[in-house]
Scaffold this motif. Structure first.
Motif, short mmCIF file in Angstrom:
data_model
loop_
_atom_site.label_atom_id
_atom_site.label_comp_id
_atom_site.label_asym_id
_atom_site.label_seq_id
_atom_site.Cartn_x
_atom_site.Cartn_y
_atom_site.Cartn_z
N VAL A 2 1.00 -1.12 -0.04
CA VAL A 2 -0.06 -0.05 0.07
C VAL A 2 0.65 1.23 -0.02
O VAL A 2 1.85 1.33 0.64
N THR A 82 -8.77 5.40 -1.43
CA THR A 82 -7.36 5.37 -1.04
C THR A 82 -7.25 4.94 0.51
O THR A 82 -6.46 4.05 0.99
N HIS A 84 -9.73 3.18 1.91
CA HIS A 84 -10.06 1.92 1.90
C HIS A 84 -8.84 0.83 1.66
O HIS A 84 -8.70 -0.25 2.47
N ASP A 85 -8.09 1.23 0.61
CA ASP A 85 -6.95 0.56 0.28
C ASP A 85 -5.99 0.43 1.55
O ASP A 85 -5.37 -0.91 1.72
N TRP A 86 -5.75 1.38 2.13
CA TRP A 86 -4.86 1.50 3.43
C TRP A 86 -5.27 0.52 4.58
O TRP A 86 -4.59 -0.31 4.92
N ALA A 88 -7.42 -2.18 4.03
CA ALA A 88 -7.61 -3.33 3.39
C ALA A 88 -6.20 -4.12 3.77
O ALA A 88 -6.25 -5.30 3.85
#
Length: 121
Positions: A2, A82, A84-86, A88
């Motif tokens: 990430v 962004t 959410h990716d972090w 996840a």
């Protein structure tokens, strides 16, 4: 891995750290709203609502368009993706750890199970 884009993530998480702003974002998920419409559910002044909106704008979570005297706000979901990716990344980390714990507990149960069966006879 990430990408952390730390300054953007900092402002997004700061903006999300307030219940009023989270509720405003939820409202905007249903479509654009005026500043007055966003302030309406809260016992706050238009000036206070405007401060919350500025924090959301600074984080890139909303866009404001001025039409005459009306300020219309709309959700910009990009920075949420962004964040959410972090999150996840850490979800996968904890899921992996919990899977290991589950496997160890099952192995322990399996080792104890034959001993229990022998005690029953």
């Amino acid at each position: 891995m990430v990408e952390l884009h730390a300054p953007q993530l900092d402002t997004v998480f700061h903006a999300l750290g307030d219940a009023t702003r989270r509720r405003m974002l939820r409202e905007l998920a249903g479509g654009e709203r005026t500043v007055g419409q966003l302030a309406e559910p809260f016992a706050i002044s238009l000036a206070a609502a405007s401060k919350h909106i500025k924090v959301l704008e600074h984080a890139g979570l909303i866009r404001r368009e001025v039409r005459g005297r009306t300020h219309l706000c709309r959700l910009d979901p990009g920075p949420l993706a962004t964040a959410h990716d972090w999150l996840a990344f850490y979800e996968r980390f904890w899921t992996g750890r919990l899977d290991i714990l589950e496997r160890l507990l099952r192995e322990e149960d399996a080792r104890q199970s034959p001993a229990s069966k022998g005690d029953d006879s």
